[in-house]
Design a protein around this motif. Structure first.
Motif, PDB file in Angstrom:
ATOM      1  N   ILE A 160      73.126  32.508  32.802  1.00 55.55           N
ATOM      2  CA  ILE A 160      73.059  31.218  33.485  1.00 55.55           C
ATOM      3  C   ILE A 160      71.677  31.153  34.126  1.00 55.55           C
ATOM      4  N   LYS A 161      70.729  30.623  33.372  1.00 52.71           N
ATOM      5  CA  LYS A 161      69.326  30.688  33.782  1.00 52.71           C
ATOM      6  C   LYS A 161      68.737  29.339  34.190  1.00 52.71           C
ATOM      7  N   TYR A 162      69.492  28.285  34.082  1.00 49.66           N
ATOM      8  CA  TYR A 162      68.992  26.950  34.392  1.00 49.66           C
ATOM      9  C   TYR A 162      68.384  26.911  35.790  1.00 49.66           C
ATOM     10  N   GLY A 163      67.156  26.448  35.896  1.00 50.85           N
ATOM     11  CA  GLY A 163      66.486  26.293  37.180  1.00 50.85           C
ATOM     12  C   GLY A 163      66.113  27.583  37.878  1.00 50.85           C
ATOM     13  N   SER A 164      66.147  28.712  37.174  1.00 55.24           N
ATOM     14  CA  SER A 164      65.840  30.003  37.783  1.00 55.24           C
ATOM     15  C   SER A 164      64.342  30.252  37.800  1.00 55.24           C
ATOM     16  N   GLY A 165      63.799  30.499  38.985  1.00 55.00           N
ATOM     17  CA  GLY A 165      62.389  30.837  39.122  1.00 55.00           C
ATOM     18  C   GLY A 165      62.057  32.184  38.497  1.00 55.00           C
ATOM     19  N   SER A 166      63.066  32.992  38.203  1.00 52.80           N
ATOM     20  CA  SER A 166      62.844  34.280  37.545  1.00 52.80           C
ATOM     21  C   SER A 166      62.544  34.115  36.063  1.00 52.80           C
ATOM     22  N   PHE A 167      62.888  32.951  35.498  1.00 52.49           N
ATOM     23  CA  PHE A 167      62.701  32.733  34.067  1.00 52.49           C
ATOM     24  C   PHE A 167      61.797  31.553  33.727  1.00 52.49           C
ATOM     25  N   PHE A 168      61.630  30.631  34.676  1.00 52.05           N
ATOM     26  CA  PHE A 168      60.835  29.430  34.404  1.00 52.05           C
ATOM     27  C   PHE A 168      59.760  29.253  35.466  1.00 52.05           C
ATOM     28  N   ASP A 169      58.563  28.886  35.019  1.00 51.99           N
ATOM     29  CA  ASP A 169      57.440  28.641  35.924  1.00 51.99           C
ATOM     30  C   ASP A 169      57.411  27.171  36.340  1.00 51.99           C
ATOM     31  N   ASN A 170      56.675  26.905  37.413  1.00 49.03           N
ATOM     32  CA  ASN A 170      56.388  25.545  37.862  1.00 49.03           C
ATOM     33  C   ASN A 170      57.627  24.716  38.179  1.00 49.03           C
ATOM     34  N   LEU A 171      58.652  25.325  38.722  1.00 50.20           N
ATOM     35  CA  LEU A 171      59.856  24.581  39.095  1.00 50.20           C
ATOM     36  C   LEU A 171      59.703  23.899  40.456  1.00 50.20           C
ATOM     37  N   GLY A 172      58.787  24.419  41.260  1.00 47.01           N
ATOM     38  CA  GLY A 172      58.564  23.831  42.577  1.00 47.01           C
ATOM     39  C   GLY A 172      59.839  23.774  43.385  1.00 47.01           C
ATOM     40  N   ASP A 173      60.132  22.596  43.972  1.00 49.21           N
ATOM     41  CA  ASP A 173      61.323  22.464  44.805  1.00 49.21           C
ATOM     42  C   ASP A 173      62.599  22.251  43.982  1.00 49.21           C
ATOM     43  N   LYS A 174      62.493  22.355  42.665  1.00 45.83           N
ATOM     44  CA  LYS A 174      63.670  22.243  41.784  1.00 45.83           C
ATOM     45  C   LYS A 174      64.304  23.611  41.496  1.00 45.83           C
ATOM     46  N   ALA A 175      63.694  24.690  41.983  1.00 52.09           N
ATOM     47  CA  ALA A 175      64.201  26.044  41.720  1.00 52.09           C
ATOM     48  C   ALA A 175      65.549  26.259  42.407  1.00 52.09           C
ATOM     49  N   ILE A 176      66.437  26.932  41.674  1.00 52.65           N
ATOM     50  CA  ILE A 176      67.780  27.256  42.161  1.00 52.65           C
ATOM     51  C   ILE A 176      67.866  28.778  42.303  1.00 52.65           C
ATOM     52  N   ASN A 177      68.401  29.244  43.424  1.00 49.43           N
ATOM     53  CA  ASN A 177      68.544  30.690  43.632  1.00 49.43           C
ATOM     54  C   ASN A 177      69.331  31.328  42.496  1.00 49.43           C
ATOM     55  N   ASP A 178      68.950  32.548  42.132  1.00 49.54           N
ATOM     56  CA  ASP A 178      69.669  33.277  41.084  1.00 49.54           C
ATOM     57  C   ASP A 178      71.056  33.698  41.541  1.00 49.54           C
ATOM     58  N   GLU A 179      71.213  33.966  42.825  1.00 50.78           N
ATOM     59  CA  GLU A 179      72.510  34.419  43.322  1.00 50.78           C
ATOM     60  C   GLU A 179      73.306  33.262  43.913  1.00 50.78           C
ATOM     61  N   PHE A 180      74.610  33.292  43.643  1.00 52.59           N
ATOM     62  CA  PHE A 180      75.523  32.392  44.340  1.00 52.59           C
ATOM     63  C   PHE A 180      76.551  33.252  45.064  1.00 52.59           C
ATOM     64  N   GLU A 181      77.149  32.672  46.095  1.00 52.46           N
ATOM     65  CA  GLU A 181      78.072  33.429  46.944  1.00 52.46           C
ATOM     66  C   GLU A 181      79.497  32.945  46.740  1.00 52.46           C
ATOM     67  N   LEU A 182      80.420  33.889  46.841  1.00 54.84           N
ATOM     68  CA  LEU A 182      81.849  33.590  46.770  1.00 54.84           C
ATOM     69  C   LEU A 182      82.533  34.128  48.022  1.00 54.84           C
ATOM     70  N   ALA A 183      83.370  33.305  48.623  1.00 52.50           N
ATOM     71  CA  ALA A 183      84.262  33.739  49.705  1.00 52.50           C
ATOM     72  C   ALA A 183      85.673  33.638  49.145  1.00 52.50           C
ATOM     73  N   VAL A 184      86.324  34.794  49.002  1.00 50.92           N
ATOM     74  CA  VAL A 184      87.626  34.855  48.341  1.00 50.92           C
ATOM     75  C   VAL A 184      88.691  35.296  49.336  1.00 50.92           C
ATOM     76  N   ASN A 185      89.788  34.546  49.354  1.00 48.57           N
ATOM     77  CA  ASN A 185      90.942  34.888  50.191  1.00 48.57           C
ATOM     78  C   ASN A 185      92.167  34.926  49.299  1.00 48.57           C
ATOM     79  N   LEU A 186      92.813  36.090  49.259  1.00 48.22           N
ATOM     80  CA  LEU A 186      93.987  36.287  48.409  1.00 48.22           C
ATOM     81  C   LEU A 186      95.249  36.327  49.264  1.00 48.22           C
ATOM     82  N   LYS A 187      96.281  35.649  48.809  1.00 48.72           N
ATOM     83  CA  LYS A 187      97.603  35.697  49.448  1.00 48.72           C
ATOM     84  C   LYS A 187      98.588  36.222  48.409  1.00 48.72           C
ATOM     85  N   MET A 188      99.372  37.210  48.812  1.00 48.27           N
ATOM     86  CA  MET A 188     100.348  37.805  47.889  1.00 48.27           C
ATOM     87  C   MET A 188     101.764  37.518  48.336  1.00 48.27           C
TER      88      MET A 188
END
Length: 188
Positions: A160-188
């Protein structure tokens, strides 16, 4: 009479041993939650995903494994309103630029190892997104019939490389962080 007594004792020992050794707890998919956060240079977006199924395995009351399926077609954006970019962003996240949900409707986490730590467990497992599997580690707090974690995932490891500054140059303020965060809560 002695034979019956021996059978009852043997059956009781087998039952007690089996119930104390291994137990599988299914999650309640309706009450369990996944909240995601994706960041970019100019801000962030938040949303939710739903579980399809999942369980945690316990041996001698200690977490030993588990497996979870996430319904990637359930991706929702929560920081935008309908008619104000919400549908457009959900469509883009569902597209091949990101999660390609038409071809990869589920993501999967398999817990391979759980090591007891002060506040829960250190988890080592395999995460599959978009057909790509990579190892992952994170801490999981388990309390009664609940479990929770917050983890970061490097989307580029899952193609999933779309908008990644690690793979594309000259993205400027269109760059998207490579990492996304998840907050997971499980109920059993």
């Amino acid at each position: 009479m002695k034979t019956k007594l021996k059978l009852v004792i043997f059956a009781s020992i087998v039952f007690i041993t089996a119930s104390s050794i291994a137990q599988q707890k299914k999650i309640n998919v309706a009450e369990s939650t996944i909240e995601w956060t994706g960041k970019k240079i100019t801000g962030k977006h938040t949303g939710t995903l739903n579980f399809s199924s999942g369980f945690l395995s316990f041996e001698n009351k200690q977490l030993s494994g588990g497996e979870f399926l996430v319904d990637m077609t359930s991706i929702q954006v929560t920081d935008l309103e309908a008619g104000k970019g919400k549908e457009k962003l959900e469509g883009h996240l569902s597209s091949d630029d990101f999660f390609g949900v038409n071809n990869y409707a589920t993501a999967k986490l398999v817990i391979k190892k759980a090591t007891k730590i002060a506040n829960g467990y250190k988890i080592a497992g395999d995460l599959t997104i978009k057909g790509k599997t990579n190892p992952i580690t994170f801490d999981l707090a388990v309390k009664g019939s609940s479990a929770s974690t917050t983890l970061s995932i490097d989307r580029t490891k899952y193609d999933i490389k779309y908008g990644s500054g690690s793979f594309f140059d000259n993205l400027g303020d269109k760059a998207i962080n490579d990492e996304f965060e998840l907050a997971v809560n499980l109920k059993m």
